[in-house]
Design a protein around this motif. Structure first.
Motif, mmCIF file in Angstrom:
data_model
loop_
_atom_site.group_PDB
_atom_site.id
_atom_site.type_symbol
_atom_site.label_atom_id
_atom_site.label_comp_id
_atom_site.label_asym_id
_atom_site.label_seq_id
_atom_site.Cartn_x
_atom_site.Cartn_y
_atom_site.Cartn_z
ATOM 1 N N GLN A 597 0.833 -1.189 0.000
ATOM 2 C CA GLN A 597 0.000 0.000 0.000
ATOM 3 C C GLN A 597 0.878 1.254 0.000
ATOM 4 O O GLN A 597 1.964 1.250 0.578
ATOM 5 C CB GLN A 597 -0.935 -0.008 1.211
ATOM 6 C CG GLN A 597 -1.904 -1.184 1.210
ATOM 7 C CD GLN A 597 -2.800 -1.219 2.436
ATOM 8 O OE1 GLN A 597 -2.820 -0.283 3.225
ATOM 9 N NE2 GLN A 597 -3.553 -2.304 2.592
ATOM 10 N N TYR A 598 0.393 2.314 -0.671
ATOM 11 C CA TYR A 598 1.216 3.521 -0.800
ATOM 12 C C TYR A 598 0.331 4.740 -1.047
ATOM 13 O O TYR A 598 -0.893 4.619 -1.210
ATOM 14 C CB TYR A 598 2.226 3.360 -1.942
ATOM 15 C CG TYR A 598 1.600 3.173 -3.311
ATOM 16 C CD1 TYR A 598 1.428 4.257 -4.180
ATOM 17 C CD2 TYR A 598 1.184 1.915 -3.742
ATOM 18 C CE1 TYR A 598 0.852 4.089 -5.430
ATOM 19 C CE2 TYR A 598 0.611 1.741 -4.988
ATOM 20 C CZ TYR A 598 0.443 2.823 -5.836
ATOM 21 O OH TYR A 598 -0.133 2.666 -7.079
ATOM 22 N N ILE A 599 0.962 5.902 -1.093
ATOM 23 C CA ILE A 599 0.285 7.146 -1.421
ATOM 24 C C ILE A 599 0.635 7.507 -2.865
ATOM 25 O O ILE A 599 1.810 7.566 -3.231
ATOM 26 C CB ILE A 599 0.704 8.297 -0.485
ATOM 27 C CG1 ILE A 599 0.420 7.924 0.966
ATOM 28 C CG2 ILE A 599 -0.013 9.587 -0.865
ATOM 29 C CD1 ILE A 599 -1.036 7.729 1.290
ATOM 30 N N SER A 600 -0.386 7.723 -3.688
ATOM 31 C CA SER A 600 -0.154 8.024 -5.097
ATOM 32 C C SER A 600 0.564 9.364 -5.258
ATOM 33 O O SER A 600 0.177 10.368 -4.653
ATOM 34 C CB SER A 600 -1.483 8.061 -5.856
ATOM 35 O OG SER A 600 -1.303 8.553 -7.165
ATOM 36 N N LYS A 601 1.610 9.390 -6.086
ATOM 37 C CA LYS A 601 2.337 10.625 -6.356
ATOM 38 C C LYS A 601 1.543 11.546 -7.283
ATOM 39 O O LYS A 601 1.704 12.764 -7.242
ATOM 40 C CB LYS A 601 3.689 10.306 -6.987
ATOM 41 C CG LYS A 601 4.648 9.584 -6.049
ATOM 42 C CD LYS A 601 5.985 9.320 -6.732
ATOM 43 C CE LYS A 601 6.940 8.602 -5.779
ATOM 44 N NZ LYS A 601 8.243 8.314 -6.430
ATOM 45 N N SER A 602 0.670 10.969 -8.116
ATOM 46 C CA SER A 602 -0.067 11.784 -9.082
ATOM 47 C C SER A 602 -1.353 12.351 -8.509
ATOM 48 O O SER A 602 -1.775 13.453 -8.868
ATOM 49 C CB SER A 602 -0.393 10.953 -10.330
ATOM 50 O OG SER A 602 -1.157 9.812 -9.984
ATOM 51 N N THR A 603 -2.014 11.612 -7.608
ATOM 52 C CA THR A 603 -3.301 12.077 -7.079
ATOM 53 C C THR A 603 -3.267 12.359 -5.583
ATOM 54 O O THR A 603 -4.160 13.013 -5.061
ATOM 55 C CB THR A 603 -4.402 11.029 -7.345
ATOM 56 O OG1 THR A 603 -4.088 9.821 -6.630
ATOM 57 C CG2 THR A 603 -4.503 10.719 -8.832
ATOM 58 N N GLY A 604 -2.273 11.820 -4.883
ATOM 59 C CA GLY A 604 -2.207 12.000 -3.437
ATOM 60 C C GLY A 604 -3.143 11.099 -2.662
ATOM 61 O O GLY A 604 -3.258 11.213 -1.444
ATOM 62 N N LYS A 605 -3.803 10.172 -3.343
ATOM 63 C CA LYS A 605 -4.744 9.282 -2.681
ATOM 64 C C LYS A 605 -4.027 8.082 -2.078
ATOM 65 O O LYS A 605 -2.949 7.685 -2.518
ATOM 66 C CB LYS A 605 -5.804 8.783 -3.672
ATOM 67 C CG LYS A 605 -6.716 9.856 -4.220
ATOM 68 C CD LYS A 605 -7.747 9.230 -5.151
ATOM 69 C CE LYS A 605 -8.698 10.272 -5.727
ATOM 70 N NZ LYS A 605 -9.702 9.666 -6.634
ATOM 71 N N GLU A 606 -4.676 7.488 -1.084
ATOM 72 C CA GLU A 606 -4.161 6.261 -0.502
ATOM 73 C C GLU A 606 -4.502 5.094 -1.429
ATOM 74 O O GLU A 606 -5.655 4.896 -1.797
ATOM 75 C CB GLU A 606 -4.770 6.022 0.875
ATOM 76 C CG GLU A 606 -4.398 7.078 1.905
ATOM 77 C CD GLU A 606 -5.036 6.794 3.254
ATOM 78 O OE1 GLU A 606 -5.771 5.796 3.358
ATOM 79 O OE2 GLU A 606 -4.793 7.561 4.185
ATOM 80 N N ILE A 607 -3.513 4.312 -1.802
ATOM 81 C CA ILE A 607 -3.714 3.157 -2.669
ATOM 82 C C ILE A 607 -3.707 1.923 -1.773
ATOM 83 O O ILE A 607 -2.649 1.466 -1.325
ATOM 84 C CB ILE A 607 -2.603 3.069 -3.744
ATOM 85 C CG1 ILE A 607 -2.509 4.389 -4.515
ATOM 86 C CG2 ILE A 607 -2.858 1.902 -4.672
ATOM 87 C CD1 ILE A 607 -3.791 4.815 -5.192
ATOM 88 N N VAL A 608 -4.883 1.388 -1.505
ATOM 89 C CA VAL A 608 -5.010 0.296 -0.539
ATOM 90 C C VAL A 608 -5.628 -0.964 -1.145
ATOM 91 O O VAL A 608 -5.582 -2.025 -0.529
ATOM 92 C CB VAL A 608 -5.840 0.739 0.685
ATOM 93 C CG1 VAL A 608 -5.139 1.857 1.439
ATOM 94 C CG2 VAL A 608 -7.239 1.184 0.265
ATOM 95 N N THR A 609 -6.236 -0.870 -2.331
ATOM 96 C CA THR A 609 -6.866 -2.035 -2.949
ATOM 97 C C THR A 609 -6.261 -2.295 -4.321
ATOM 98 O O THR A 609 -5.571 -1.438 -4.892
ATOM 99 C CB THR A 609 -8.382 -1.840 -3.105
ATOM 100 O OG1 THR A 609 -8.631 -0.794 -4.066
ATOM 101 C CG2 THR A 609 -9.033 -1.477 -1.780
ATOM 102 N N ILE A 610 -6.554 -3.479 -4.857
ATOM 103 C CA ILE A 610 -6.097 -3.817 -6.206
ATOM 104 C C ILE A 610 -6.678 -2.837 -7.213
ATOM 105 O O ILE A 610 -5.995 -2.378 -8.136
ATOM 106 C CB ILE A 610 -6.508 -5.262 -6.553
ATOM 107 C CG1 ILE A 610 -5.696 -6.247 -5.715
ATOM 108 C CG2 ILE A 610 -6.314 -5.540 -8.042
ATOM 109 C CD1 ILE A 610 -6.090 -7.692 -5.910
#
Length: 666
Positions: A597-610
């Motif tokens: 899981q990470y924080i998107s560099k382009s949108t700033g959103k939390e990436i937690v799911t596939i």
């Protein structure tokens, strides 16, 4: 020089037209004060023309469907309490050919309202989030964060609270001005009147037919002579007999309609709809139907406590209008063991329609039961023309037992499909149905007896013979389904063709043992990967270009492309033999491992799911967030074509594929 300028302009125009993030919904929010401790959190979305945003109550199909809106409210310290569910403005209802269900969605504008009760005087801000899907020619999975600033001295008016702003990181366009929102319950429903009326008529007719079927049940049929005996004593004249019979019919209808009204009032149509798609509900209903089926087959009798029936009978003996009402109640109680499954199924089906459908359904069901009893109460002589109860009634009961046993596995299949456990594959489901209907056919032919049969059927009637032939024919029809036959008559009842141990059928080529590692058979038997890195490695091994397929389980236009374009023999040959298909599902809400899981560099959103991961990949690389989106890349991941969205012209799509493949060969 002019050519260079013109080329640069064309490149700029193309880039501007294709590399953009769509935001079809612009959100605003506000707080409405109800009292010193209660507030309404209002979220209003302005939807661009032609786009649909799906309701939180839109039904879910067995295999893929539109994604309903989901709400999350941050409350780590339990400083406030949610009062009820999120309320929404009226939605439209439209049948989806792609998923064979009704979909609920909003056009132009939507309002969501959550009522809260503040429990702590230190609470000043409530954070919330909505995940939603919006579709037009393509589908976009998006979310929005809200920060509700609770007003200190705000009055319970329609005016927006000061200082409320939406999360700027989530919106690429200026926030629309807050406008006054009408109270949802005062709005006129957007569903077309004719469509709603048609849906209610369907419920009424199905319920009426269910009531007629219930009349043949053994626990209802014996009530007929009791009814005649009761009204013969009560009715001193023909006019009194007719009056009492009408009161009796109205009482039966009233009891069942009140039942539907109470369920609707307590749970609400939306709650019943959620219940009907719940895993636990489907499992519970599976167990319930199995129990009723075993009872109908003769293993045991389901009866309510005798004290209930005795008390009701004693009240009925008192006579008068009160006695007639209690006679109707006695009929409902005594017949419960037979009508319970029918009423339960009726309420589940009508709940998916929403509104007053449960009440309409109960009215149709009770009307079918009440009419014959009213007529027998009016004309006791008709009883002599009725066939006497006996073996034929038990045959009806056993037949319904087999049907209930078969349909019980439909509910188990629903739960399995939602959980994606692959416990009840298509082949196993069909095998169970073949066994159940074959056993039913043998029973109808008189090959064996069950506990409540009076005597062995050495001779069977013409009606029973015709029914046996029909059941046998249906059983034989299902057998090819074990080898991959589509069984169109059972469409919507069996698990989908790709939810099987072998999607190509038994003994066919392309079974799972022939597949590359980590691959599966996608639409039309195309070998597909669901992970970009794994698919890329395989493409290098076989030296083929890659078709990146940004798709979704709930993407209707993706299914249209697969059904109408990919199925073309020339296109299908390319997809099976000349490219490596990597399907990246952008709406799958399966959590990634914590370390991924990470924080998107382009949108700033939390990436937690596939789904978050592949959506972020699509946005970062192709500046697009709508599905379907197709790209052909080489074995190093370099683009060979410009991305293309849903293209239903087969020749155009085929040429696009061929252009990408030709560039790979160069």
């Amino acid at each position: 020089m002019n050519k260079i300028v013109l080329t640069l302009m064309l490149i700029l125009a193309f880039t501007t037209g294709n590399a953009q993030i769509s935001k079809p919904v612009k959100w605003t929010s506000r707080v409405e004060k109800i009292s010193e401790t209660e507030f309404n959190l209002v979220m209003e979305g302005k939807i661009e023309e032609g786009w649909h945003l799906y309701s939180q109550y839109t039904p879910q199909a067995e295999f893929g469907s539109a994604l309903p809106a989901e709400f999350k409210f941050e409350n780590p310290k339990n400083e406030y309490q949610l009062i009820g569910k999120v309320k929404e403005s009226p939605y439209k209802k439209q049948f989806s050919e792609a998923f064979s269900i009704d979909e609920y969605f909003f056009e132009n504008k939507v309002t969501f309202t959550q009522k809260v009760k503040v429990l702590s005087n230190k609470l000043s801000v409530i954070n919330a989030k909505i995940d939603y899907q919006v579709c037009k020619q393509s589908c976009i999975n998006d979310d929005m964060k809200f920060k509700f600033q609770l007003p200190v001295k705000a009055q319970p008016t329609e005016e927006p609270a000061a200082g409320i702003k939406t999360d700027s990181s989530q919106v690429t366009a200026p926030t629309a001005p807050v406008t006054k929102i009408e109270e949802p319950k005062k709005k006129v429903a957007q569903t077309p009147a004719k469509e709603e009326q048609k849906g209610l008529w369907t419920i009424f007719i199905l319920a009426f037919l269910g009531g007629l079927a219930a009349l043949l049940m053994p626990c209802i049929f014996p009530m007929i002579p009791l009814t005649v005996s009761f009204f013969t004593k009560q009715s001193k004249s023909k006019a009194a007999g007719i009056r009492n019979a009408v009161i009796y019919a109205i009482s039966i209808i009233g009891i069942y309609v009140i039942l539907g009204s109470i369920i609707t009032a307590i749970f609400g149509a939306e709650a019943l709809n959620e219940l009907s798609t719940s895993v636990w509900f489907n499992l519970a209903f599976f167990v319930l139907l199995v129990v009723f089926a075993i009872s109908f087959l003769g293993a045991f009798e389901i009866v309510l406590p005798s004290s209930w029936s005795t008390k009701l009978d004693s009240q009925a003996d008192k006579g008068g209008i009160l006695g007639i009402v209690f006679m109707a109640l006695a009929l409902a109680v005594v017949s419960f063991s037979c009508t319970g499954p029918i009423v339960g199924s009726l309420l589940v089906e009508s709940a998916t329609r929403g509104g007053i459908a449960p009440i309409v359904g109960m009215f149709g069901f009770s009307l079918a039961i009440a009419l014959p009893f009213m007529l027998f109460a009016m004309f006791p002589g008709w009883l002599n023309s009725m066939p006497k109860s006996g073996g034929w009634l038990n045959t009806v009961k056993v037949s319904l037992g087999f049907l209930e046993l078969a349909f019980a596995f439909k509910f188990l299949s629903n739960a399995d499909l939602v959980l994606q456990k692959h416990w009840l594959h298509r082949e196993l489901f069909i095998a169970i149905w073949i066994a159940v209907f074959a056993a039913w056919a043998l029973y109808l032919f008189g090959r064996y007896m069950l506990p409540h049969d009076y005597e062995k059927a050495d001779k069977i009637g013409v009606g029973r013979l015709m029914m046996a032939i029909l059941v046998t024919a249906f059983t034989l029809y299902m057998i090819p389904g074990l080898w991959g036959a589509p069984l169109k008559i059972l469409s919507g009842l069996t698990p989908p063709i790709n939810y099987a141990e072998s999607t190509t059928g038994f003994g066919a080529s392309g079974s799972k043992t022939d597949l590359p590692e980590h691959a599966h058979l996608g639409p039309h038997g195309i070998v597909a990967f669901e992970d970009y890195d794994i698919g890329l490695a395989y493409a290098k091994k076989v030296n083929k270009p890659i078709l990146l397929d940004f798709t979704g389980d709930a993407c209707a236009n993706c299914r249209k492309m697969e059904d109408n374009v990919w199925s073309d023999p020339k296109v299908l040959d390319i997809l099976k033999n000349k490219v490596v298909l990597i399907s990246l599902y952008c709406d799958r809400k399966i959590d990634l491992p914590v370390e991924q899981q990470y924080i998107s560099k382009s949108t700033g959103k939390e990436i937690v799911t596939i789904g978050n991961k592949w959506t972020d990949f699509q946005i970062t690389r192709y500046k697009s967030n709508s599905q379907p989106l197709y790209v052909i890349v080489d074995t190093d991941g370099n683009d060979l074509t410009t991305p293309i969205a849903a293209e239903y012209d087969i020749e155009v799509y085929k040429k696009w594929l061929e252009d990408g493949i030709s560039k790979f060969k160069k």
